[in-house]
Enzyme design. Structure first.
Site, PDB file in Angstrom:
ATOM      1  N   ARG A  73       1.022  13.812 -16.940  1.00  0.00           N
ATOM      2  CA  ARG A  73       1.241  15.126 -17.561  1.00  0.00           C
ATOM      3  C   ARG A  73       2.618  15.222 -18.242  1.00  0.00           C
ATOM      4  O   ARG A  73       2.784  15.976 -19.197  1.00  0.00           O
ATOM      5  CB  ARG A  73       1.058  16.234 -16.512  1.00  0.00           C
ATOM      6  CG  ARG A  73       0.969  17.651 -17.105  1.00  0.00           C
ATOM      7  CD  ARG A  73       0.572  18.661 -16.049  1.00  0.00           C
ATOM      8  NE  ARG A  73       0.412  20.013 -16.588  1.00  0.00           N
ATOM      9  CZ  ARG A  73       1.232  21.035 -16.343  1.00  0.00           C
ATOM     10  NH1 ARG A  73       2.283  20.862 -15.557  1.00  0.00           N
ATOM     11  NH2 ARG A  73       1.000  22.223 -16.868  1.00  0.00           N
ATOM     12  N   ILE A 109       0.938  24.472 -22.284  1.00  0.00           N
ATOM     13  CA  ILE A 109       0.062  23.516 -21.597  1.00  0.00           C
ATOM     14  C   ILE A 109      -0.431  24.266 -20.353  1.00  0.00           C
ATOM     15  O   ILE A 109       0.366  24.849 -19.619  1.00  0.00           O
ATOM     16  CB  ILE A 109       0.817  22.204 -21.246  1.00  0.00           C
ATOM     17  CG1 ILE A 109      -0.107  21.185 -20.539  1.00  0.00           C
ATOM     18  CG2 ILE A 109       2.069  22.445 -20.431  1.00  0.00           C
ATOM     19  CD1 ILE A 109       0.539  19.810 -20.347  1.00  0.00           C
ATOM     20  N   SER A 110      -1.726  24.303 -20.145  1.00  0.00           N
ATOM     21  CA  SER A 110      -2.307  25.136 -19.075  1.00  0.00           C
ATOM     22  C   SER A 110      -1.879  24.672 -17.689  1.00  0.00           C
ATOM     23  O   SER A 110      -1.558  23.505 -17.470  1.00  0.00           O
ATOM     24  CB  SER A 110      -3.834  25.106 -19.146  1.00  0.00           C
ATOM     25  OG  SER A 110      -4.276  25.739 -20.314  1.00  0.00           O
ATOM     26  N   GLN A 111      -1.922  25.611 -16.767  1.00  0.00           N
ATOM     27  CA  GLN A 111      -1.672  25.323 -15.352  1.00  0.00           C
ATOM     28  C   GLN A 111      -2.675  24.258 -14.883  1.00  0.00           C
ATOM     29  O   GLN A 111      -3.875  24.374 -15.145  1.00  0.00           O
ATOM     30  CB  GLN A 111      -1.860  26.625 -14.582  1.00  0.00           C
ATOM     31  CG  GLN A 111      -1.635  26.529 -13.100  1.00  0.00           C
ATOM     32  CD  GLN A 111      -2.144  27.778 -12.377  1.00  0.00           C
ATOM     33  OE1 GLN A 111      -2.850  28.591 -12.958  1.00  0.00           O
ATOM     34  NE2 GLN A 111      -1.808  27.899 -11.117  1.00  0.00           N
TER      35      GLN A 111
END
Length: 211
Positions: free
Chosen positions: A34, A60-62
Site C-alpha cells: 500500500r 486512497i480508501s480505508q
C-alpha cells in the site's frame, strides 16, 4: 521492503478481526504494498486502517472498506469481469487484480489514471485494463459485468451502471451526499434488488472527465 511486507501482514490480521475473513482477499491485502500508492511523506501511515489523501482532492480508501467491498463480490460468487469506477491511486484496482481474473477500471482524472497504470505495471498486475473517462457512464463496450465496484459516492445510483450489470451481477457502492451508505444492487432480469449496509464516507462521484 521487509519492514513493509510485515506491515502488510499486520494490516491483514487487523482487518480479519474486523470481519474481513476471506483468505483470497486477506492474501491480496497482505501482498499488495500500500505504501507504493501514497506519497512518500505518508508512507509511514500506509498500513494504518485509514483513508489518506492522494492529491487532486481524492483519497486512497480505508483498507477495511477496500476489503469489505471486495469480499462482498467474492461472497456473491464473482470470479471475473469486474468494473471499477474511480481508479484513484490504483490500490483498489491492484487488490481486485489479485482476486479476480479480469478487471476494467475507469478514472476521470488523467494524471491519476496514468500514475495508477504505472504502479500496477511495477507490481506485474496485467489483468487490469484502464480507461480515462466519466465513471457515471461506465464502460459500455465491455459490458455486461459480473460485478461493479464504485469507489466514490454518487447522490443516487447511476442508471447506466445498473444497465451494465449482467443478469445476476452485483454492484457495490457508497450512495449519498452528506450522509452515505454502502449499498449493494443485484440485477434480476429487468429488476434490481437494493440492500443497504453500513455508514461510509467517500469523496463524491463527479460526472465528466478532466484532461
Amino acid at each position: 521492503m521487509n519492514q513493509f511486507a510485515k506491515s502488510g501482514d499486520k494490516l491483514a490480521q487487523q482487518l480479519k478481526l474486523l470481519g474481513i475473513t476471506n483468505p483470497t482477499v486477506l492474501n491480496a491485502i497482505s501482498s499488495v504494498p500500500r505504501h507504493l500508492f501514497v506519497d512518500q511523506i505518508l508512507a509511514h501511515k500506509a498500513y494504518e486502517n485509514t483513508a489518506l489523501p492522494i492529491g487532486q482532492g481524492q483519497t486512497i480508501s480505508q483498507p477495511y472498506i477496500v476489503g469489505k467491498m471486495t469480499q462482498m463480490l467474492v461472497e456473491h460468487g464473482v470470479t471475473t469481469n469486474v468494473l471499477e469506477i474511480g481508479t484513484g491511486s490504483g490500490y483498489q484496482a491492484a487488490i481486485l487484480g489479485r482476486v479476480f481474473d479480469k478487471v476494467s477500471s475507469v478514472e476521470r482524472i488523467r494524471q491519476l489514471q496514468f500514475n495508477a497504470k504505472r504502479k500496477l505495471q511495477q507490481l506485474d498486475i496485467y489483468n487490469v485494463q484502464m480507461k480515462h473517462g466519466d465513471g457515471w457512464q461506465g464502460w459500455q463496450s465491455k459490458a455486461p459485468f459480473d460485478a461493479i465496484i464504485v469507489t466514490a459516492a454518487p447522490v443516487s445510483i447511476p442508471e447506466q451502471l445498473k444497465l451494465q450489470l449482467a443478469d445476476g451481477g452485483i454492484m457495490v457502492l457508497p450512495v449519498g451526499d452528506k450522509t452515505q451508505t454502502l449499498v449493494t444492487v443485484v440485477r434480476k432480469g429487468d429488476s434490481f434488488e437494493e440492500k443497504h449496509w453500513e455508514a461510509v464516507k467517500f469523496v463524491p462521484l463527479v460526472s465528466g472527465d478532466t484532461l
